[in-house]
Each structure stands twice: as structure tokens, then as C-alpha cells.
Design a protein around this motif. Sequence first.
Motif, PDB file in Angstrom:
ATOM      1  N   VAL A 124      16.548  12.512  -0.163  1.00 28.02           N
ATOM      2  CA  VAL A 124      15.350  13.353  -0.585  1.00 28.02           C
ATOM      3  C   VAL A 124      15.151  13.256  -1.901  1.00 28.02           C
ATOM      4  O   VAL A 124      13.964  12.866  -2.245  1.00 28.02           O
ATOM      5  CB  VAL A 124      15.967  14.816  -0.412  1.00 28.02           C
ATOM      6  N   ARG A 125      16.086  12.823  -2.882  1.00 33.64           N
ATOM      7  CA  ARG A 125      15.784  12.576  -4.121  1.00 33.64           C
ATOM      8  C   ARG A 125      14.987  11.406  -4.352  1.00 33.64           C
ATOM      9  O   ARG A 125      14.002  11.200  -5.161  1.00 33.64           O
ATOM     10  CB  ARG A 125      17.106  12.446  -5.172  1.00 33.64           C
ATOM     11  N   GLN A 126      15.491  10.179  -3.649  1.00 35.05           N
ATOM     12  CA  GLN A 126      14.910   8.768  -3.514  1.00 35.05           C
ATOM     13  C   GLN A 126      13.351   9.134  -3.098  1.00 35.05           C
ATOM     14  O   GLN A 126      12.513   8.619  -3.526  1.00 35.05           O
ATOM     15  CB  GLN A 126      15.744   8.169  -2.747  1.00 35.05           C
ATOM     16  N   LYS A 177       1.461   8.754  -3.580  1.00 34.52           N
ATOM     17  CA  LYS A 177       0.841   8.804  -2.328  1.00 34.52           C
ATOM     18  C   LYS A 177       2.132   9.108  -1.490  1.00 34.52           C
ATOM     19  O   LYS A 177       3.385   8.840  -1.810  1.00 34.52           O
ATOM     20  CB  LYS A 177       0.513   6.970  -1.905  1.00 34.52           C
ATOM     21  N   ARG A 178       1.687   9.725  -0.177  1.00 30.89           N
ATOM     22  CA  ARG A 178       2.878  10.371   0.638  1.00 30.89           C
ATOM     23  C   ARG A 178       3.881   8.942   1.045  1.00 30.89           C
ATOM     24  O   ARG A 178       3.087   8.107   1.888  1.00 30.89           O
ATOM     25  CB  ARG A 178       2.397  10.924   1.745  1.00 30.89           C
ATOM     26  N   PRO A 179       5.028   9.070   0.781  1.00 28.07           N
ATOM     27  CA  PRO A 179       5.784   8.018   1.447  1.00 28.07           C
ATOM     28  C   PRO A 179       5.892   8.212   3.051  1.00 28.07           C
ATOM     29  O   PRO A 179       5.839   9.491   3.674  1.00 28.07           O
ATOM     30  CB  PRO A 179       7.085   8.307   0.801  1.00 28.07           C
ATOM     31  N   ILE A 180       5.947   7.212   3.754  1.00 29.20           N
ATOM     32  CA  ILE A 180       6.218   7.490   5.462  1.00 29.20           C
ATOM     33  C   ILE A 180       7.665   7.447   5.693  1.00 29.20           C
ATOM     34  O   ILE A 180       8.286   6.374   5.310  1.00 29.20           O
ATOM     35  CB  ILE A 180       5.397   6.295   6.089  1.00 29.20           C
ATOM     36  N   VAL A 181       8.190   8.282   6.328  1.00 32.00           N
ATOM     37  CA  VAL A 181       9.515   8.521   6.586  1.00 32.00           C
ATOM     38  C   VAL A 181       9.828   8.206   8.162  1.00 32.00           C
ATOM     39  O   VAL A 181       9.800   9.351   8.950  1.00 32.00           O
ATOM     40  CB  VAL A 181      10.123   9.706   6.090  1.00 32.00           C
ATOM     41  N   ASN A 218      25.761  12.974   6.217  1.00 29.14           N
ATOM     42  CA  ASN A 218      26.039  14.322   5.716  1.00 29.14           C
ATOM     43  C   ASN A 218      25.196  14.821   4.900  1.00 29.14           C
ATOM     44  O   ASN A 218      24.307  14.276   4.349  1.00 29.14           O
ATOM     45  CB  ASN A 218      27.562  14.468   5.207  1.00 29.14           C
ATOM     46  N   ALA A 219      25.355  16.269   4.411  1.00 25.13           N
ATOM     47  CA  ALA A 219      24.241  16.810   3.656  1.00 25.13           C
ATOM     48  C   ALA A 219      24.183  16.303   2.169  1.00 25.13           C
ATOM     49  O   ALA A 219      23.132  16.088   1.701  1.00 25.13           O
ATOM     50  CB  ALA A 219      24.858  18.617   3.451  1.00 25.13           C
ATOM     51  N   GLU A 220      25.392  15.689   1.756  1.00 25.92           N
ATOM     52  CA  GLU A 220      25.282  15.121   0.440  1.00 25.92           C
ATOM     53  C   GLU A 220      24.379  13.897   0.401  1.00 25.92           C
ATOM     54  O   GLU A 220      23.530  13.769  -0.429  1.00 25.92           O
ATOM     55  CB  GLU A 220      26.690  14.808  -0.026  1.00 25.92           C
ATOM     56  N   LYS A 221      24.598  13.154   1.387  1.00 29.41           N
ATOM     57  CA  LYS A 221      23.688  11.896   1.489  1.00 29.41           C
ATOM     58  C   LYS A 221      22.342  12.239   2.067  1.00 29.41           C
ATOM     59  O   LYS A 221      21.408  11.527   1.487  1.00 29.41           O
ATOM     60  CB  LYS A 221      24.434  11.153   2.633  1.00 29.41           C
ATOM     61  N   ALA A 222      22.118  13.198   2.608  1.00 30.26           N
ATOM     62  CA  ALA A 222      20.754  13.845   2.951  1.00 30.26           C
ATOM     63  C   ALA A 222      20.050  14.013   1.542  1.00 30.26           C
ATOM     64  O   ALA A 222      18.791  13.688   1.348  1.00 30.26           O
ATOM     65  CB  ALA A 222      20.706  14.848   3.828  1.00 30.26           C
ATOM     66  N   HIS A 223      20.685  14.874   0.751  1.00 34.21           N
ATOM     67  CA  HIS A 223      20.149  15.323  -0.427  1.00 34.21           C
ATOM     68  C   HIS A 223      19.849  14.298  -1.325  1.00 34.21           C
ATOM     69  O   HIS A 223      18.742  14.108  -2.275  1.00 34.21           O
ATOM     70  CB  HIS A 223      20.867  16.166  -1.084  1.00 34.21           C
ATOM     71  N   GLN A 224      20.558  13.015  -1.319  1.00 36.65           N
ATOM     72  CA  GLN A 224      20.314  11.839  -2.171  1.00 36.65           C
ATOM     73  C   GLN A 224      19.238  11.002  -1.778  1.00 36.65           C
ATOM     74  O   GLN A 224      18.373  10.644  -2.480  1.00 36.65           O
ATOM     75  CB  GLN A 224      21.506  11.095  -1.866  1.00 36.65           C
ATOM     76  N   ASN A 246       0.790  -1.345   0.056  1.00 31.13           N
ATOM     77  CA  ASN A 246      -0.001  -0.098   0.101  1.00 31.13           C
ATOM     78  C   ASN A 246       0.788   1.225   0.012  1.00 31.13           C
ATOM     79  O   ASN A 246       0.540   2.273  -0.340  1.00 31.13           O
ATOM     80  CB  ASN A 246      -0.745   0.115   1.254  1.00 31.13           C
ATOM     81  N   ARG A 247       2.069   1.274   0.420  1.00 32.05           N
ATOM     82  CA  ARG A 247       2.945   2.292   0.669  1.00 32.05           C
ATOM     83  C   ARG A 247       4.007   2.019   1.053  1.00 32.05           C
ATOM     84  O   ARG A 247       4.488   1.027   1.386  1.00 32.05           O
ATOM     85  CB  ARG A 247       2.246   3.021   2.191  1.00 32.05           C
ATOM     86  N   THR A 248       5.007   2.945   0.576  1.00 31.00           N
ATOM     87  CA  THR A 248       6.456   2.686   0.865  1.00 31.00           C
ATOM     88  C   THR A 248       6.807   3.558   2.065  1.00 31.00           C
ATOM     89  O   THR A 248       6.483   4.530   2.277  1.00 31.00           O
ATOM     90  CB  THR A 248       7.392   3.371  -0.366  1.00 31.00           C
ATOM     91  N   VAL A 249       7.866   2.767   2.747  1.00 30.99           N
ATOM     92  CA  VAL A 249       8.192   3.405   4.077  1.00 30.99           C
ATOM     93  C   VAL A 249       9.794   3.449   4.190  1.00 30.99           C
ATOM     94  O   VAL A 249      10.319   2.590   3.822  1.00 30.99           O
ATOM     95  CB  VAL A 249       7.762   2.357   5.261  1.00 30.99           C
ATOM     96  N   PHE A 250      10.275   4.650   4.313  1.00 28.40           N
ATOM     97  CA  PHE A 250      11.606   4.738   4.372  1.00 28.40           C
ATOM     98  C   PHE A 250      11.942   4.650   5.892  1.00 28.40           C
ATOM     99  O   PHE A 250      11.532   5.238   6.889  1.00 28.40           O
ATOM    100  CB  PHE A 250      12.063   6.312   3.691  1.00 28.40           C
ATOM    101  N   PHE A 251      13.376   4.223   6.193  1.00 27.70           N
ATOM    102  CA  PHE A 251      13.889   4.343   7.388  1.00 27.70           C
ATOM    103  C   PHE A 251      15.314   4.894   7.370  1.00 27.70           C
ATOM    104  O   PHE A 251      16.310   4.359   6.615  1.00 27.70           O
ATOM    105  CB  PHE A 251      14.242   2.684   8.079  1.00 27.70           C
ATOM    106  N   ILE A 252      15.503   5.933   7.908  1.00 22.89           N
ATOM    107  CA  ILE A 252      16.734   6.832   7.587  1.00 22.89           C
ATOM    108  C   ILE A 252      17.321   7.052   8.903  1.00 22.89           C
ATOM    109  O   ILE A 252      16.886   7.611   9.857  1.00 22.89           O
ATOM    110  CB  ILE A 252      16.007   8.227   7.116  1.00 22.89           C
TER     111      ILE A 252
END
Lengths: 277, 277
Positions: free
Chosen positions: B50-52, B62-66, B42-48, B3-9
Motif C-alpha cells: 500500500v505504501r508503494q 495519476k491513479r495507478p492500476i492495481v 500477510n498484513a505486513e506485506k500488504a501495508h508495505q 503513461n501509467r504505473t501498473v501493479f501486479f499483486i
Amino acid sequence: MPNRTVFFISDGTGITAETFGNAVLAQFEAQFRHVRLPFVDNAEKAHQAVRQIRHTAEIEGKRPIVFTTLVNEEVRAIIGGACSDSPQSMMLDMFGAFVHPLEQELGLTSNHRIGRFSDISKSQAYNDRIEAINYSLEHDDGQSNNNLSSADVILVGVSRSGKTPTSLYLAMQYGLKVGNYPLIPEDFDRQQLPPALTPLKKKLFGLTIDPTRLAQIRNERRPNSKYASLENCRYEVSAAEAMMRRTGIRWLSTTTKSIEEIATTILQEIKPERLAY
Amino acid sequence: MPNRTVFFISDGTGITAETFGNAVLAQFEAQFRHVRLPFVDNAEKAHQAVRQIRHTAEIEGKRPIVFTTLVNEEVRAIIGGACSDSPQSMMLDMFGAFVHPLEQELGLTSNHRIGRFSDISKSQAYNDRIEAINYSLEHDDGQSNNNLSSADVILVGVSRSGKTPTSLYLAMQYGLKVGNYPLIPEDFDRQQLPPALTPLKKKLFGLTIDPTRLAQIRNERRPNSKYASLENCRYEVSAAEAMMRRTGIRWLSTTTKSIEEIATTILQEIKPERLAY
């Protein structure tokens, strides 16, 4: 002396409450006394927990911190109510903070299932996990080449580089079948990987370690042996690293890494199909 | 279909984010696609990252859950900012929810230490944990009576009642030295515990299992053997239970329990000194 008492209260095992609570508490330079109260799944046990929290608040004169992962609404109400009465406690309601917003987001009501570890002992996923643990034990330290091709990951490295704990962690936490294979002087003489591993190169991951640290670890096991000598450790590590470089195996150094960090890095690199990483 | 994609960051391994996230998601009858993004420090990995997340939001509509456990304020700000921009995501900031209230409660600022698993490989607690894993492997299945008295817990039960996975779990998660010892037909004939265990009764904990389930498990290993027959399983289980009752050992049935539930119950009963439970 601990600065504060922390309770972990759950209607399940409390493992989630404690895992997460520990991660949060690790952000503070303070000593905490841990009290685990698992399986608090009815009103009677909730009242018993409340008595214990209040007693602590009274004798310590400081508000106890109460991490909860409670699904049972009655239990949660009893503990929540007691925490805001005098003597107060600080309740950190971990499900409350996230389950309700997610109900809104998903347009679903939560199922109030207690304990994500419960009632799963007959599930396929659970049986697979037990099988993975057995597989990893049977394929520890190159003990068996049987079904080596059904491994998700095969770790290689010199003796005492961290292969066994990492294999068991990957099996236990992720249900992965992990073999591990020592690189030994005979392999270095032949300058080739153990023959059983050659066709499985995609699944191989190497562990290496600083020779000084390795000598220290081996000396605890076999003091003053050739096996543990710094000279021999230096030779084995450099021969193993040369072999991994030559055969194009991915590898990392375990010297300053925890099992969890090693495992996470391996998963990022190998991306086992079973995990759909 | 999920139903939805979930990111674990996380800026660490992400294991805490996923453990806690899974416990929260288990409250919903829905399928989630998991994406693990560890070591985002770091900021670079954070931006990467975000792109994903944005790419997922766009293709799924649908809004991913992060779920995040981020200590690095810069990384947290980048991801938090992106989640509230279009295409939106739902950020569940696990440290944000609890660390700030705790700072107030304790009158301390958090130390922003990344990854509670990192940099601990040389700590005493970490070395003890590795030693506990080695101890438990060496004392698996009654392999060795050496130093049996330094065990924190010794599990007993018939073959395939769940002793090995439980021992390894207790060692891995709690750093406990756990031996395990099979109860075998010779013990039943003598109607006594294995002699090595008699002086260690306080550390003993028994595992039993429903004979039908046991026969099923054993049949997967050795099909159609006497060992796996229902008749033999019934005999062994009833003899083992009679022995545990007679000798006053605490025990439980593992039939419908997960490793985590078994381990939690054992800790409640045995209360090993090492844990200050």
C-alpha cells in the motif's frame, strides 16, 4: 468423474483464458473437464462453438462454464447471446470485466487487437526471447563459457537441483539469458567457485535441495550409483551450501517449490536490468 | 515515457496476475510501467504494498492500476481499502470478479488455496512436467532415438525452423514429451523421412518457414555460409515441404507465428492423449 465442463474460448490462442481460468478453478475442490476452443475469430466458428456448448449443456444437464477472452465483438455477441438462452451456460467474460472500466480510466478506446501473441514474430522483443532460449540452451550445465558475462542470471548448484528447468523457464517467460553451472566434487575439493564464475558474482544465484529428495531424483536416473547414494547427496549438498554461504551468493531450496515460485524468487533477488523489475 | 504505473499483486507468484493483466493492457496503445509484487501473503506485506502504491500515486499524480489475484481475505481488504482512499488507485480484483459468481454456480465455497503453483513440487503432475522437459531436451535436434515412441509429439523441419523453442514450450506448459528431428540434405537425397520416424507418422508435425526469413536467421549464426545462403535455404525448404506433402504429415509455416500460436495449432491437430484435448 468431472463435475462440470469448462470451455476456454478465445479469438487468439486461448492461453490467457486457460491460464487465468485454471487459477480461478483451482479455488474449488471439484473436477472440471477442459475444452479448449482457440482461434474462434469469425461468426461461423462462433456458431460452431455455440453448438458444442449447447450439446454439452443438454447431455450433462448442468450449465457449462465458459471462460472467454474475446476481442471480436461479433463473436462475443454470438457466444454471449447463446449462453443466456436455454440451455443456459455461465459465461465469464474476462475482457468484458476489465477492458471497459480501463477504457474509462485511461480515456482511451481499446484497439481490439486479437491475440497478444500474434503478429509479434518479427518484433525485437520476440527475437530477443528466441535468442534468450538459444543462449540458455547453449549455456546449460556449464557447457560453454562463451559470452558468459552477457548472461542476466547464472544459476549454480549440484547436479539435479533444478537448474535446467528454471533456466529455460526464465528464458521462455521473461526473455532472460540464463546460464547454469553445476557445482561438482572438484569445486568442493578446491573450496572455490568454478573460476569462470568468480568475476560474475552479482549474477549468481544458488539452488539447493534436500539430500533425501535429491537421492530419490538421482536414483531414477542412475539407480544404485554412488552419484545417487544418500551419503554422497548429503556430502555434495552440504559442501555446496557451505560454498554459497562463504562466497555470499544468494540461494534458495527448491525441494518444495515449483519452477514458477523459484523463478519469481530469483527475479525478486537478482532484479535483472533487462526486466526493469 | 510510460503513461501509467501498473501493479501486479498476488499472494502467490503473481504470474497469473501478470499474464492476464498483460493481455488486458495489450488492448490499449499506451505504455505501462510494470511493478510486480509477488508473495504478498500477510498484513505486513500488504501495508508495505500500500505504501508503494500510494507513493506512486502521489509522485505521478495519476491513479495507478492495481491488478490483484489475492486469496487471503485480510490482504485483499487492506489493499482494497487503501485503493479507494485518497490518493486513489484503480483496483482490478481478478479473483473477486469471478470466484464469487462461481461459488454460487457450483454451490461450493472456494478453498482459499494460495498460489496454484505452490506445494505441487511433489505431485505426480509436477514430476511428469519435469520429466517432459528433460525428455524434450534429450530428444532435441534428433540427438537420441531412445524411447522415441513414448513421445507425444515429434516435430520435423529444416534447421532453424522453430522446432526447439516449440518443443520446450509444449513440455514446459503442457507437460508433453516432445521430440524434434531435423530434416537434412541426406533425407532430401533419399527423398524419405529419417528411418526412425517412419513408424511414428501419427505423432509427426512439420514446421516450415519462408526461405528469406530462414536465410536471415541462419546468417546471424553463420554469416556468409552456404548453409545460410538464400539459394540453399530455398532448396531445403522446398525439398522439406515436398517431403511433408508426399508423406502426408500435417505442417504449418512458423514465419509470422509466435511460439504460443504454433503450439496451440499443433495441439489442435495432434490432440495428444495425455492432454485429453
